[in-house]
Design an enzyme around this catalytic site. Sequence first.
Site, PDB file in Angstrom:
ATOM      1  CE  LYS A 162      -2.564   2.124   3.817  1.00 58.02           C
ATOM      2  NZ  LYS A 162      -3.527   1.811   4.887  1.00 58.02           N
ATOM      3  CG  ASP A 189      -4.768   5.169   3.104  1.00 60.18           C
ATOM      4  OD1 ASP A 189      -5.738   5.928   2.908  1.00 60.18           O
ATOM      5  OD2 ASP A 189      -4.444   4.743   4.243  1.00 60.18           O
ATOM      6  CD  GLU A 214      -6.801   2.544   3.733  1.00 59.39           C
ATOM      7  OE1 GLU A 214      -5.865   1.918   3.180  1.00 59.39           O
ATOM      8  OE2 GLU A 214      -6.857   2.713   4.969  1.00 59.39           O
ATOM      9  CE  LYS A 263      -6.280   2.394  10.064  1.00 54.70           C
ATOM     10  NZ  LYS A 263      -5.968   3.780   9.695  1.00 54.70           N
TER      11      LYS A 263
END
Length: 369
Positions: A162, A189, A214, A263
């Site tokens: 990522k 992201d 993201e 998360k």
Amino acid sequence: MKIEQIVLRLIEMPLVHFFETSFGRTYVRRMVLVEVRSDGAAGWGEVTCGENPFYNEEWTESAWMILRDFVAPRVLSHEFASAAEAAGRGAHIRGHNMARGGLEAAVWDLEARLKNEPLWKTIGGGAQKEIACGVSIGIQDSIGQLLEKIETEVNAGYRRIKIKIKPGWDFDVIAAVRKRFPSILLMADANSAYTLADIDRLRRLDEFNLMMIEQPLAHDEIIDHVPLQAALKTPICLDECIRSAHHAEQAIRLKACGILNIKLGRVGGFTEARKVHDLAQKAGIPVWCGGMLEAGIGRAHNIALSSLPNFTLPGDVSASRRYWKRDIIQPEVEVTPRGTILLRDEPGFGYALDQGGIQSICLREEILS
Ligand code: OSB
Ligand code: MG
């Protein structure tokens, strides 16, 4: 179980390498550790918020005050049948999920230790005994440096890469990465760096076969992701704006995303994280475990969470040594050459605490009873 004492500790740890996102650079983490004591046993949690209120509204000092003044008094000296019940005691505190989540995770760890079983079992995980790992690589000073970092991580076995993007560090950067690494699993992201006015710019990223993009839009925005997702081939993954199972349900129903990042802190702990996981699973939406540059305790909790069955995509849970010269657990989190972390069978979160190490980096300690 009755929580007799709560110990808050503020620790400071320099990162091995700075970490840059669209909202800024981090060199040193300042984290609150939460220890809950009951019946001669102790459970530990880690508050995952940043040093500044830039990822979300929380930061190290707000977490300390919320825990000390509002969460601890509601939890101390009450009798609970389970960690899930203890979590409910703080439910009417608005926001501050990461502060509440740090304590919630500590109570789950305590419950696991009192039952003498691994935390992954207590939370209903263990569907996967080997967790697939990806890495999150921050914005670098040059594309050359980024390519070098990616090479290192691909060679270490990590299963997906990522990279962080923002306007001006996006199309050309991803193009260079794709040219050098045509077939890796790659995602980007944005940490909320774009608006709907950038829809054409974001649509150009479709050609790079990204696994997902993201949180492109604002941190508190679900609805604008709906027209953006409709315009993109690349699945949108939501991070910042999903703070509860209710948000996850809304995002899925509106088709604002194809993937969810979970998360633990952002949703306030294991109880809510499991709800998000379960409803995403029912809706056929894959999830993966996000990271917040955690030290060992948070890292170990993320590993337990990632063992639930719908965590089918590699998460941002990687080896301690990518972040720290010396982590606060023993052994440190290690990743196999296959790019996986193996679940451990020890009770609780599964690693021993480096108590001396924690003491040596502890800036403040407060015992609440
Ligand atoms: O958005 O996932 C994010 C780190 C800090 C704040 C937000 C994020 C991140 C990461 C790093 O991407 C994940 C990690 O390696 O812990
Ligand atoms: Mg993110």
